[in-house]
Scaffold this active site. Structure first.
Site, PDB file in Angstrom:
ATOM      1  CG  HIS A   1      22.440  28.895  38.865  1.00 41.32           C
ATOM      2  ND1 HIS A   1      21.742  28.957  40.050  1.00 41.32           N
ATOM      3  CD2 HIS A   1      21.725  28.073  38.057  1.00 41.32           C
ATOM      4  CE1 HIS A   1      20.652  28.232  39.952  1.00 41.32           C
ATOM      5  NE2 HIS A   1      20.617  27.668  38.754  1.00 41.32           N
TER       6      HIS A   1
ATOM      7  CG  HIS B   1      23.636   9.936  33.612  1.00 42.28           C
ATOM      8  ND1 HIS B   1      22.558  10.699  33.255  1.00 42.28           N
ATOM      9  CD2 HIS B   1      23.127   8.860  34.247  1.00 42.28           C
ATOM     10  CE1 HIS B   1      21.450  10.108  33.638  1.00 42.28           C
ATOM     11  NE2 HIS B   1      21.767   8.982  34.237  1.00 42.28           N
TER      12      HIS B   1
ATOM     13  CG  ASP C   1      32.176   9.982  64.888  1.00 41.30           C
ATOM     14  OD1 ASP C   1      32.194  10.183  63.664  1.00 41.30           O
ATOM     15  OD2 ASP C   1      32.242  10.886  65.744  1.00 41.30           O
TER      16      ASP C   1
ATOM     17  CB  THR D   1      13.250   5.626  38.288  1.00 42.90           C
ATOM     18  OG1 THR D   1      14.544   5.484  37.730  1.00 42.90           O
ATOM     19  CG2 THR D   1      13.161   6.888  39.089  1.00 42.90           C
TER      20      THR D   1
ATOM     21  CG  HIS E   1      21.452  10.420  28.312  1.00 35.65           C
ATOM     22  ND1 HIS E   1      21.078   9.473  29.219  1.00 35.65           N
ATOM     23  CD2 HIS E   1      21.824  11.487  29.029  1.00 35.65           C
ATOM     24  CE1 HIS E   1      21.215   9.964  30.437  1.00 35.65           C
ATOM     25  NE2 HIS E   1      21.664  11.192  30.342  1.00 35.65           N
ATOM     26  CG  HIS E   2      24.090  14.379  29.223  1.00 38.34           C
ATOM     27  ND1 HIS E   2      23.275  15.262  29.866  1.00 38.34           N
ATOM     28  CD2 HIS E   2      24.114  13.266  29.989  1.00 38.34           C
ATOM     29  CE1 HIS E   2      22.840  14.728  30.981  1.00 38.34           C
ATOM     30  NE2 HIS E   2      23.341  13.504  31.083  1.00 38.34           N
TER      31      HIS E   2
ATOM     32  CD  GLU F   1      27.621  15.331  40.778  1.00 33.12           C
ATOM     33  OE1 GLU F   1      28.460  14.478  41.115  1.00 33.12           O
ATOM     34  OE2 GLU F   1      27.221  16.241  41.527  1.00 33.12           O
TER      35      GLU F   1
ATOM     36  CE  LYS G   1      14.232   4.596  45.644  1.00 41.93           C
ATOM     37  NZ  LYS G   1      14.446   3.408  46.501  1.00 41.93           N
TER      38      LYS G   1
ATOM     39  CB  SER H   1      12.442   5.584  51.593  1.00 36.79           C
ATOM     40  OG  SER H   1      12.699   5.503  50.215  1.00 36.79           O
TER      41      SER H   1
ATOM     42  CE1 TYR I   1      19.218   8.798  37.544  1.00 34.44           C
ATOM     43  CE2 TYR I   1      21.180   8.241  36.302  1.00 34.44           C
ATOM     44  CZ  TYR I   1      19.828   8.480  36.357  1.00 34.44           C
ATOM     45  OH  TYR I   1      19.095   8.427  35.214  1.00 34.44           O
TER      46      TYR I   1
ATOM     47  CD1 TRP J   1      26.001  22.737  33.715  1.00 37.37           C
ATOM     48  CD2 TRP J   1      27.048  21.417  35.185  1.00 37.37           C
ATOM     49  NE1 TRP J   1      25.434  21.495  33.630  1.00 37.37           N
ATOM     50  CE2 TRP J   1      26.047  20.652  34.528  1.00 37.37           C
ATOM     51  CE3 TRP J   1      27.827  20.788  36.159  1.00 37.37           C
ATOM     52  CZ2 TRP J   1      25.826  19.307  34.815  1.00 37.37           C
ATOM     53  CZ3 TRP J   1      27.597  19.454  36.426  1.00 37.37           C
ATOM     54  CH2 TRP J   1      26.610  18.731  35.764  1.00 37.37           C
TER      55      TRP J   1
ATOM     56  NE  ARG K   1      21.051  24.242  29.043  1.00 39.71           N
ATOM     57  CZ  ARG K   1      21.774  23.273  29.564  1.00 39.71           C
ATOM     58  NH1 ARG K   1      21.857  22.103  28.968  1.00 39.71           N
ATOM     59  NH2 ARG K   1      22.440  23.469  30.681  1.00 39.71           N
TER      60      ARG K   1
ATOM     61  CB  SER L   1      35.733  17.495  49.513  1.00 30.96           C
ATOM     62  OG  SER L   1      34.485  17.343  50.131  1.00 30.96           O
ATOM     63  CB  SER L   2      32.926  14.166  46.671  1.00 28.50           C
ATOM     64  OG  SER L   2      32.259  15.405  46.760  1.00 28.50           O
TER      65      SER L   2
HETATM   66  C1  HEA Z   1      20.682  21.674  42.245  1.00 25.27           C
HETATM   67  C2  HEA Z   1      20.781  22.376  41.181  1.00 25.27           C
HETATM   68  C3  HEA Z   1      20.010  23.595  40.807  1.00 25.27           C
HETATM   69  C4  HEA Z   1      19.064  24.316  41.508  1.00 25.27           C
HETATM   70  C5  HEA Z   1      18.528  24.080  42.910  1.00 25.27           C
HETATM   71  C6  HEA Z   1      18.659  25.405  40.651  1.00 25.27           C
HETATM   72  C7  HEA Z   1      17.712  26.363  41.005  1.00 25.27           C
HETATM   73  C8  HEA Z   1      17.298  27.377  40.170  1.00 25.27           C
HETATM   74  N1  HEA Z   1      17.738  27.605  38.875  1.00 25.27           N
HETATM   75 FE1  HEA Z   1      19.140  26.582  37.925  1.00 25.27          FE
HETATM   76  N2  HEA Z   1      20.540  25.541  36.912  1.00 25.27           N
HETATM   77  C9  HEA Z   1      21.228  24.438  37.357  1.00 25.27           C
HETATM   78  C10 HEA Z   1      21.059  23.814  38.561  1.00 25.27           C
HETATM   79  C11 HEA Z   1      20.168  24.252  39.537  1.00 25.27           C
HETATM   80  N3  HEA Z   1      19.344  25.336  39.454  1.00 25.27           N
HETATM   81  C12 HEA Z   1      22.177  23.985  36.376  1.00 25.27           C
HETATM   82  C13 HEA Z   1      23.112  22.798  36.501  1.00 25.27           C
HETATM   83  C14 HEA Z   1      22.044  24.831  35.288  1.00 25.27           C
HETATM   84  C15 HEA Z   1      22.795  24.798  33.961  1.00 25.27           C
HETATM   85  C16 HEA Z   1      23.911  25.816  33.980  1.00 25.27           C
HETATM   86  C17 HEA Z   1      24.505  25.900  32.611  1.00 25.27           C
HETATM   87  O1  HEA Z   1      23.765  26.194  31.644  1.00 25.27           O
HETATM   88  O2  HEA Z   1      25.711  25.628  32.470  1.00 25.27           O
HETATM   89  C18 HEA Z   1      21.010  25.787  35.651  1.00 25.27           C
HETATM   90  C19 HEA Z   1      20.569  26.776  34.791  1.00 25.27           C
HETATM   91  C20 HEA Z   1      19.523  27.620  35.099  1.00 25.27           C
HETATM   92  C21 HEA Z   1      18.898  28.470  34.151  1.00 25.27           C
HETATM   93  C22 HEA Z   1      19.214  28.546  32.649  1.00 25.27           C
HETATM   94  C23 HEA Z   1      20.284  29.554  32.383  1.00 25.27           C
HETATM   95  C24 HEA Z   1      20.521  29.584  30.901  1.00 25.27           C
HETATM   96  O3  HEA Z   1      20.567  28.502  30.285  1.00 25.27           O
HETATM   97  O4  HEA Z   1      20.627  30.687  30.335  1.00 25.27           O
HETATM   98  C25 HEA Z   1      17.948  29.179  34.807  1.00 25.27           C
HETATM   99  C26 HEA Z   1      17.076  30.209  34.187  1.00 25.27           C
HETATM  100  O5  HEA Z   1      16.008  30.453  34.633  1.00 25.27           O
HETATM  101  C27 HEA Z   1      17.963  28.733  36.167  1.00 25.27           C
HETATM  102  C28 HEA Z   1      17.140  29.221  37.153  1.00 25.27           C
HETATM  103  C29 HEA Z   1      17.051  28.663  38.409  1.00 25.27           C
HETATM  104  C30 HEA Z   1      16.137  29.170  39.419  1.00 25.27           C
HETATM  105  C31 HEA Z   1      15.216  30.356  39.282  1.00 25.27           C
HETATM  106  C32 HEA Z   1      16.290  28.366  40.518  1.00 25.27           C
HETATM  107  C33 HEA Z   1      15.525  28.505  41.793  1.00 25.27           C
HETATM  108  O6  HEA Z   1      14.880  27.270  42.086  1.00 25.27           O
HETATM  109  C34 HEA Z   1      16.448  28.872  42.909  1.00 25.27           C
HETATM  110  C35 HEA Z   1      15.660  28.981  44.221  1.00 25.27           C
HETATM  111  C36 HEA Z   1      16.597  28.898  45.367  1.00 25.27           C
HETATM  112  C37 HEA Z   1      16.932  27.720  45.899  1.00 25.27           C
HETATM  113  C38 HEA Z   1      16.343  26.420  45.466  1.00 25.27           C
HETATM  114  C39 HEA Z   1      17.937  27.674  46.977  1.00 25.27           C
HETATM  115  C40 HEA Z   1      17.284  27.219  48.228  1.00 25.27           C
HETATM  116  C41 HEA Z   1      18.158  26.273  48.942  1.00 25.27           C
HETATM  117  C42 HEA Z   1      18.773  26.636  50.077  1.00 25.27           C
HETATM  118  C43 HEA Z   1      18.641  27.970  50.697  1.00 25.27           C
HETATM  119  C44 HEA Z   1      19.681  25.653  50.732  1.00 25.27           C
HETATM  120  C45 HEA Z   1      18.891  24.760  51.624  1.00 25.27           C
HETATM  121  C46 HEA Z   1      19.863  23.860  52.268  1.00 25.27           C
HETATM  122  C47 HEA Z   1      19.571  23.184  53.389  1.00 25.27           C
HETATM  123  C48 HEA Z   1      18.251  23.229  54.008  1.00 25.27           C
HETATM  124  C49 HEA Z   1      20.628  22.348  53.998  1.00 25.27           C
HETATM  125  N4  HEA Z   1      18.923  27.791  36.334  1.00 25.27           N
HETATM  126  C1  HEA Z   2      18.802  14.775  39.838  1.00 20.91           C
HETATM  127  C2  HEA Z   2      19.211  14.894  38.629  1.00 20.91           C
HETATM  128  C3  HEA Z   2      18.668  14.175  37.429  1.00 20.91           C
HETATM  129  C4  HEA Z   2      17.902  13.041  37.333  1.00 20.91           C
HETATM  130  C5  HEA Z   2      17.380  12.153  38.428  1.00 20.91           C
HETATM  131  C6  HEA Z   2      17.696  12.828  35.930  1.00 20.91           C
HETATM  132  C7  HEA Z   2      16.975  11.751  35.418  1.00 20.91           C
HETATM  133  C8  HEA Z   2      16.892  11.463  34.078  1.00 20.91           C
HETATM  134  N1  HEA Z   2      17.371  12.227  33.036  1.00 20.91           N
HETATM  135 FE1  HEA Z   2      18.295  14.009  33.218  1.00 20.91          FE
HETATM  136  N2  HEA Z   2      19.472  15.620  33.351  1.00 20.91           N
HETATM  137  C9  HEA Z   2      19.897  16.210  34.512  1.00 20.91           C
HETATM  138  C10 HEA Z   2      19.633  15.780  35.790  1.00 20.91           C
HETATM  139  C11 HEA Z   2      18.900  14.639  36.075  1.00 20.91           C
HETATM  140  N3  HEA Z   2      18.297  13.814  35.190  1.00 20.91           N
HETATM  141  C12 HEA Z   2      20.673  17.401  34.228  1.00 20.91           C
HETATM  142  C13 HEA Z   2      21.327  18.317  35.248  1.00 20.91           C
HETATM  143  C14 HEA Z   2      20.712  17.517  32.845  1.00 20.91           C
HETATM  144  C15 HEA Z   2      21.312  18.637  31.985  1.00 20.91           C
HETATM  145  C16 HEA Z   2      22.797  18.702  32.007  1.00 20.91           C
HETATM  146  C17 HEA Z   2      23.207  19.870  31.149  1.00 20.91           C
HETATM  147  O1  HEA Z   2      23.224  19.726  29.916  1.00 20.91           O
HETATM  148  O2  HEA Z   2      23.449  20.978  31.713  1.00 20.91           O
HETATM  149  C18 HEA Z   2      19.964  16.373  32.326  1.00 20.91           C
HETATM  150  C19 HEA Z   2      19.815  16.132  30.972  1.00 20.91           C
HETATM  151  C20 HEA Z   2      19.255  14.973  30.490  1.00 20.91           C
HETATM  152  C21 HEA Z   2      19.365  14.575  29.124  1.00 20.91           C
HETATM  153  C22 HEA Z   2      20.110  15.320  27.997  1.00 20.91           C
HETATM  154  C23 HEA Z   2      19.218  16.348  27.375  1.00 20.91           C
HETATM  155  C24 HEA Z   2      20.009  17.193  26.415  1.00 20.91           C
HETATM  156  O3  HEA Z   2      20.948  17.876  26.856  1.00 20.91           O
HETATM  157  O4  HEA Z   2      19.712  17.160  25.205  1.00 20.91           O
HETATM  158  C25 HEA Z   2      18.674  13.398  28.994  1.00 20.91           C
HETATM  159  C26 HEA Z   2      18.527  12.637  27.730  1.00 20.91           C
HETATM  160  O5  HEA Z   2      18.352  11.487  27.724  1.00 20.91           O
HETATM  161  C27 HEA Z   2      18.174  13.064  30.319  1.00 20.91           C
HETATM  162  C28 HEA Z   2      17.442  11.924  30.607  1.00 20.91           C
HETATM  163  C29 HEA Z   2      17.091  11.545  31.901  1.00 20.91           C
HETATM  164  C30 HEA Z   2      16.382  10.308  32.199  1.00 20.91           C
HETATM  165  C31 HEA Z   2      15.872   9.292  31.198  1.00 20.91           C
HETATM  166  C32 HEA Z   2      16.261  10.264  33.557  1.00 20.91           C
HETATM  167  C33 HEA Z   2      15.637   9.136  34.328  1.00 20.91           C
HETATM  168  O6  HEA Z   2      16.459   8.761  35.421  1.00 20.91           O
HETATM  169  C34 HEA Z   2      14.262   9.509  34.844  1.00 20.91           C
HETATM  170  C35 HEA Z   2      13.543   8.272  35.386  1.00 20.91           C
HETATM  171  C36 HEA Z   2      12.265   8.615  36.084  1.00 20.91           C
HETATM  172  C37 HEA Z   2      11.025   8.438  35.540  1.00 20.91           C
HETATM  173  C38 HEA Z   2      10.855   7.908  34.179  1.00 20.91           C
HETATM  174  C39 HEA Z   2       9.775   8.823  36.297  1.00 20.91           C
HETATM  175  C40 HEA Z   2       9.268   7.784  37.269  1.00 20.91           C
HETATM  176  C41 HEA Z   2       9.006   6.465  36.591  1.00 20.91           C
HETATM  177  C42 HEA Z   2       7.736   5.939  36.457  1.00 20.91           C
HETATM  178  C43 HEA Z   2       6.528   6.651  36.947  1.00 20.91           C
HETATM  179  C44 HEA Z   2       7.617   4.597  35.830  1.00 20.91           C
HETATM  180  C45 HEA Z   2       6.902   4.624  34.506  1.00 20.91           C
HETATM  181  C46 HEA Z   2       7.623   5.479  33.515  1.00 20.91           C
HETATM  182  C47 HEA Z   2       7.894   5.082  32.246  1.00 20.91           C
HETATM  183  C48 HEA Z   2       7.586   3.715  31.772  1.00 20.91           C
HETATM  184  C49 HEA Z   2       8.520   6.062  31.273  1.00 20.91           C
HETATM  185  N4  HEA Z   2      18.528  14.044  31.196  1.00 20.91           N
HETATM  186 CU   LIG Z   3      22.169  12.165  32.094  1.00 24.24          CU
END
Ligand code: HEA
Ligand code: HEA
Ligand SMILES: [Cu+2]
Ligand code: CUA
Lengths: 283, 320, 544
Positions: free
Chosen positions: C81, C265, C111, C340, C314-315, C267, C343, C280, C269, C151, C462, C180-181
């Site tokens: 997933h 990380h 293009d 952030t 931080h992970h 990734e 923005k 925007s 962003y 993952w 988790r 690809s990317s």
């Molecule tokens: C983009 C990333 C993404 C998205 C969208 C989701 C969506 C959802 N995730 Fe996901 N999830 C992850 C990324 C994501 N997750 C990751 C990285 C993990 C960690 C895996 C790990 O532990 O290793 C995780 C783990 C994770 C867990 C924890 C599993 C565990 O730790 O045991 C759970 C449990 O509830 C969960 C639930 C869901 C649910 C209910 C949704 C629902 O929101 C889903 C609803 C359906 C959609 C959002 C799809 C709709 C989109 C389209 C149909 C495509 C549209 C495209 C165009 C229009 C071009 N996810």
């Molecule tokens: C789109 C993807 C996305 C984005 C944008 C972010 C954004 C951020 N993430 Fe997240 N993060 C994930 C995807 C993302 N993360 C995923 C997938 C994981 C789990 C991976 C895994 O273990 O499976 C993860 C896990 C993760 C961890 C590890 C947790 C753990 O495993 O123990 C941490 C810890 O620092 C973290 C921090 C942050 C921070 C500080 C930001 C910042 O960029 C957020 C900045 C934004 C704001 C703060 C809000 C707007 C700001 C304001 C309104 C201004 C005023 C605010 C302040 C002064 C605070 N993230």
């Molecule tokens: Cu991170």
């Protein structure tokens, strides 16, 4: 053992302890339907809770500000209310403000956060050392300081067993890790195969068990009772089923437990009569 | 291709081309081959002969034949081979088209700049790829003592692990073949530059010679590297296995130098193609980006080697 | 569901000759067609990923193991997933799909720079997805088929822990997706730097193009490191192979985590920046105002990209790093909140004084801002290394990253999808179906993921198939939310069918009217097969 003549001190101490335990008994595992941090049972966890609450307030305020601002804008500047859009696209003052203010907020946050971090890491003079070895899928414990207490494996109880014993399934083990209260305990965490993570929420402890490394962490229990944690690093199929159970007892009780080669004199050293034993404890 | 419309820009619009799609299929075949060849991990139960034929590790059959035991044919071999040939065919077709378009004058100045951007970006990502390998290498080399401190009973001879092929085997003598190879690459860097400048000044003969020499030096490098590998492989004669699986240092050493060697091979082929194109009268003195790209790539490979030589060979060999 | 209107549209038959069906969709060298292919691919993967997550939610609805027939299978679903949603839904949709469709148009180019390589980038993805799907059905670990190591693929669970070929297929698949990317990134960078229309300086370039430019650089610099790490896993898994992550041979399992998160990380962003770009445009369009603080917006993204490369550990707060290293990563991570924030506040300032129309895309955009802030601030909570020792690997993290992904990135995708729907397909979506989609999805995902904060704070780890009944309540709520979300996704497809099958009257060039100022709105909807045979000329100073 000889009971000293009843005195109020001990009575109060006893009832107080009982009360404390009553509290602890509730704090030691996830609360049903709970939605907040587990109750702290160690200085680190108390500090951790404090820092969490500080950050929590900060982020709530930020969220609130953004929400209110947005709500206002959405109403005040909807098409009907404001047919002709303004054309302003710049305001240096504003831009500076919303760059500086977050910086200040973060600076305010960093202080407590760092203090907690270093408090967690720098273990004070150790009074006792325990080795926790992760294995797929159970924990093995060694009492490094007491060679007469031989190491043992803590296996999870299956559903039926847990029910019959009236202990929580997926949290309780067959052998709890027994530690004395109010003692600074160093925990050496390692693993023999996959990675695991030795976690005890109530103590604010979580340390990965990595094969080939010995990680260090520490805790000091401030409440007696049985505490539960769960493996917190994916380690394969039964990752969900290798819980951590810690039984915190009085120093005296622990001393007796050690003297007894790692067994309670009467295996059901029930928590109720602990105050009594404490009174009788040899100095 | 814009149809009836008058196109008033110099960009290069390309008609539909089969190569990308075929590349996808080639990649799939190659991938299946890779897994089948290396990951023959399915224990033979006889339940699913098809799957077992597929997963009968090609690697095992290689070992078997290497040890003189008759090697039965396995899926891995065949699929990987097909995949590679398919990929080569696609690349040939694709780049032949590019060369033709270039001859046909599709590569206007702006397109030419685009190609340069593209090549620079490609080399940047190659560099990051090697950053990964060097990072691994430094971590193992510098922090092994720290890790050993963490857990003496697991890593009692950690420093040896981290700085020599295998317990007992002192690491490669940097000032033997590696030094020669360094000189070879540096020299080849000059010859390719000579070729480039000769071409610019219309001296096609010199350019051909320069390229020929460069390619030869490249091949020479690969040969020496091969010899060195074989020697190391025979270091197991002393009872130690000084090979990729020996220990962390062995792994890092062979994978880093191996991937570099692989890039040398690519660069050599790239240059050889330019050479052939020149023999066929291609590559004008005023427009020859193919050659420049090959030269850039070659210099990149050269620099990577210098880093390998400095750290993987000298620093760790001494610190070990 | 390929329902691109073929003929009967003015700017088509006049100056276009389109290749035959097969040549057009398989041998394509047209950025709009390839973009469409990407979108279709993204929707398909979204379905798979959504299905997997739905099954997980059903399993977690109650304590006990009742949906899956083995614990291993649950972990396989969770891992796949994550991988499929990230590599095959969000990235293809945001970068491949919208990037391909609109970056060339927005910068006034006919293009992409390398149309053939563009198609290669696409066709490597089906290859990759096939590899991942194969891995479901080939032996993984002793416990069953498929790979269940999460993952993040940490060794030793992904090496000695899952000896079967299932994970080798995943490695190959991710390598294919990675290349690809990388090719895509090279293509976008070259296109944006080299093919901007005369007069379009970088400082006049639309923000979506900016976001894709930054994203492309992140891809270019981060993915090769992942490729190296995956190769290390691959050779470590061969018997007699390397020992990078094998402590008994001097290797270090934690080194993989560093390599992975150095990619991982950036990734995250990569997945959010293009969404920033889209939002925007939508905000500015429907506020009928130019974006506020354009330069600040552009360079905030650059800053996020740069800082994003130095916060990876931080992970890894609980892996036993030196405390000073943790302190550094704590501080560095907090820094990202600042750009952030710039923005977020600039979006609000753009709406301020505007004349706001609440069209469907605008609803997604506003919801995006709000929900992204929720996910962002929980991220800031996690950034505090001390607190993270409690929250790490609990559902709090799951809640955090779904707020930024399943509500940040995915809302960005839907926002762009509705914003450009008419432009891409020439027809308009049905308002009511789209509204139903939005509201069900909005409510659904919040009901799924908000309670997961509670679960995390209460200590639920988790990647658990079964949990103590203390956690039952909020898990039930969360699973109920999954049902609502499912209904939302259903309406999304209903909307697609309705619009593409009924194929209503075509929309005009600029169907959003005042406020939609970028170049795509000067073209027909859909745009001619090859736009800008005479390049547009951008007048005016950099003052934006
Ligand atoms: C983009 C990333 C993404 C998205 C969208 C989701 C969506 C959802 N995730 Fe996901 N999830 C992850 C990324 C994501 N997750 C990751 C990285 C993990 C960690 C895996 C790990 O532990 O290793 C995780 C783990 C994770 C867990 C924890 C599993 C565990 O730790 O045991 C759970 C449990 O509830 C969960 C639930 C869901 C649910 C209910 C949704 C629902 O929101 C889903 C609803 C359906 C959609 C959002 C799809 C709709 C989109 C389209 C149909 C495509 C549209 C495209 C165009 C229009 C071009 N996810
Ligand atoms: C789109 C993807 C996305 C984005 C944008 C972010 C954004 C951020 N993430 Fe997240 N993060 C994930 C995807 C993302 N993360 C995923 C997938 C994981 C789990 C991976 C895994 O273990 O499976 C993860 C896990 C993760 C961890 C590890 C947790 C753990 O495993 O123990 C941490 C810890 O620092 C973290 C921090 C942050 C921070 C500080 C930001 C910042 O960029 C957020 C900045 C934004 C704001 C703060 C809000 C707007 C700001 C304001 C309104 C201004 C005023 C605010 C302040 C002064 C605070 N993230
Ligand atoms: Cu991170
Ligand atoms: Cu042990 Cu997870």
């Amino acid at each position: 053992m000889r009971l000293s003549r009843p005195n109020f001190k001990s009575f109060i101490a006893g009832s107080a302890a009982a009360l404390a335990l009553g509290g602890a008994a509730f704090a030691n595992k996830p609360t049903p339907g709970g939605w907040w941090l587990q109750e702290a049972a160690s200085p680190v966890m108390e500090e951790l809770t404090r820092v969490h609450n500080i950050v929590f307030v900060i982020i709530c305020v930020i969220l609130l500000v953004v929400t209110v601002l947005m709500a206002y804008i959405m109403i005040r500047f909807r098409e009907k209310a404001n047919p002709v859009p303004s054309k302003t696209t710049h305001h240096v003052g504003l831009e500076v403000v919303w760059t500086i203010v977050p910086v200040l907020i973060l600076l305010a946050m960093v202080g407590p956060s760092m203090r907690l971090l270093y408090m967690q890491d720098r273990l004070p003079e150790t009074e006792m050392t325990i080795k926790a070895i992760g294995n797929t899928w159970n924990w093995e414990y060694e009492y490094v300081d007491y060679e007469n207490v031989d190491s043992f494996v803590a296996n999870p109880l299956d559903k039926a067993e847990a029910k019959s014993k009236g202990v929580p399934y997926l949290l309780a083990t067959d052998n709890a890790l027994v530690v004395p209260i109010g003692t600074k305990i160093k925990v050496l965490v390692t693993s023999v195969n996959n990675m695991h993570s030795w976690a005890m929420p109530a103590f604010g402890v979580k340390m990965d068990a990595v094969p080939g490394l010995v990680n260090e962490t520490w805790f000091e229990a401030t409440k007696e009772g049985t505490f539960y944690g769960q493996c917190s690093e994916i380690c394969g199929a039964l990752h969900y089923k290798m819980p951590i159970e810690i039984e915190v007892v009085s120093k005296a009780e622990f001393a007796r437990w050690v003297a007894n080669d790692g067994a309670f004199a009467t295996r059901n050293a029930s928590i109720e009569n602990l105050p009594v034993t404490r009174i009788a404890a040899p100095k | 291709m814009a149809g009836h419309a008058v196109v008033e820009h110099d960009y290069h619009l390309i008609p539909p081309s089969p190569w990308p799609f075929l590349s996808g299929i080639a990649a799939l075949t190659w991938g299946l081959g890779m897994v089948a060849f290396f990951a023959g991990l399915v224990e033979r139960t006889g339940e699913n002969p098809m799957m077992e034929w597929f997963f009968a590790s090609g690697l095992d059959t290689v070992k078997a034949s290497a040890l003189g035991k008759g090697s039965e044919v396995s899926g891995g071999w065949i699929i990987l081979l097909i995949g590679c040939l398919f990929a080569v065919y696609v690349m040939y077709g694709w780049w032949r088209d590019v060369a033709r378009e270039s001859e046909a004058g599709d590569h206007t100045p702006v397109v030419d700049i685009g190609l340069r951007y593209g090549m620079i970006m490609f080399i940047m990502q190659e560099a990051m790829f090697f950053v990964g390998w060097f990072w691994m290498f430094f971590e193992l080399g510098f922090f092994h003592k720290l890790r050993a401190g963490w857990n003496p009973d697991v890593l009692e001879n950690a420093s040896e692990y981290a700085t020599s092929m295998a317990p007992g085997v002192t690491s490669v003598d940097a000032f033997n073949l590696p030094l020669i190879n360094t000189l070879i690459l540096l020299l080849s860097g000059t010859t390719v530059t000579w070729a480039h400048h000769a071409l610019i000044h219309g001296d096609r003969k010199g350019a051909k010679w320069g390229l020929f020499l460069t390619v030869t030096l490249g091949i020479l490098f690969t040969v020496f590297q091969g010899i060195e590998y074989v020697e190391l492989f025979h270091a197991r004669g002393e009872g130690h296995e000084a090979w990729i699986g020996a220990n962390a240092y062995g792994s890092a050493f062979f994978m880093a130098t191996g991937f570099h060697g692989f890039h040398v091979l690519i660069g050599t082929i790239f240059l050889a193609v330019c050479w052939l194109r020149m023999l066929k009268g291609g590559l004008k003195s005023e427009k020859h980006f193919g050659l420049e790209a090959a030269a850039w790539y070659w210099h990149f490979v050269d620099v990577v080697w210098l880093f390998l030589f400095a750290f993987v060979y000298i620093v760790f060999a001494i610190s070990g | 569901m390929v329902a691109i209107p073929d003929t009967g549209y003015s700017s088509y038959d006049e100056n276009d000759e389109k290749p035959s069906f097969f040549a057009r969709w398989f041998y394509s060298t047209n950025h709009k067609d390839i973009g469409t292919l990407y979108l279709i691919f993204g929707i398909f993967s979204g379905l798979i990923g959504g299905f997997l997550s739905f099954m997980m939610r059903m399993e977690l609805a109650t304590p006990g193991i009742d949906v899956f027939n083995s614990e291993h299978q649950y972990l396989v679903f969770a891992s796949m997933h994550g991988l499929i949603m990230i590599f095959f839904m969000v990235m293809p949709a945001l970068i491949g799909g919208f990037g391909n469709w609109f970056v060339p148009i927005m910068i006034g180019a006919p293009d992409m720079a390398f149309p053939r390589m563009n198609n290669l980038s696409f066709w490597l993805l089906p290859t990759a997805l096939i590899c991942l799907l194969i891995s479901f059905v080939v032996p993984g670990a002793a416990e069953g088929d498929g790979f269940g190591g999460g993952w993040v693929m940490y060794p030793p669970l992904s090496t000695t822990g899952s000896p079967g070929p299932a994970f080798d297929f995943i490695i190959i698949g991710l390598l294919a997706a990675g290349f690809s990317s990388i090719f895509g990134a090279i293509n976008f960078i070259t296109t944006i730097l080299n093919m901007r229309a005369p007069g379009m300086t970088l400082h006049k370039m639309p923000l979506f193009a900016w976001s894709v430019l930054v994203t492309a650089f992140l891809l270019l610099l981060a993915l090769p490191v992942l490729a190296a790490a995956l190769f290390m896993l691959f050779t470590d898994r061969i018997e007699g192979g390397t020992g990078f992550f094998d402590p008994s041979r001097g290797g270090d399992p934690q080194m993989f985590q560093h390599l992975f998160w150095f990619f991982g990380h950036p990734e995250v962003y990569i997945m959010i920046l293009p969404a920033f770009g889209i939002v925007s445009h939508v905000i500015s369009t429907f506020s009928k105002k130019p974006i506020f603080g354009y330069l600040g917006m552009a360079y905030a993204m650059v800053a996020i990209g740069v800082v994003g490369f130095v916060v990876w550990a931080h992970h890894m707060y609980t892996v036993g790093m030196d405390v000073n290293v943790k302190a550094y990563f704590l501080a560095a991570t907090l820094v990202i909140a600042v750009p952030t924030g710039v923005k977020i506040f600039s979006w609000l300032a753009t709406m301020w004084g505007g004349s706001i129309r609440y069209t469907i895309p605008m609803q997604w955009a506003i919801a995006f801002i709000f929900l992204f802030v929720v996910g962002g601030v929980t991220g800031v909570m996690l950034a505090n290394a001390g607190v993270d020792t409690y929250l790490h690997d609990t559902y709090y993290v799951v809640a955090h990253f779904h707020y930024v992904l399943s509500m940040g990135a995915v809302f960005g995708i839907f926002c762009g999808f509705y914003y450009w729907f008419g432009k891409m397909f020439g027809v308009m979506y049905n308002k009511y179906l789209a509204a139903a989609h939005f509201w069900l999805f909005f409510i659904g995902v919040n009901v799924i993921f908000f309670p997961q904060h509670f679960l995390g704070m209460n200590g639920m780890p988790r990647r658990y198939i079964d949990y103590p009944e203390e956690f039952e309540l909020w898990n039930q709520v969360s699973s109920f939310g999954a049902l609502i979300t499912l209904a939302g996704v259903f309406f999304f497809f209903l909307m697609l069918l309705e619009a593409l099958v009924l194929n209503r009257k075509r929309v005009g060039d600029n169907y959003w009217g005042e406020g939609a100022t970028t170049l795509e709105w000067t073209l027909s909807s859909p745009p001619p097969y090859h736009q800008f045979n005479t390049l547009p000329r951008i007048e005016g100073s950099d003052e934006h």
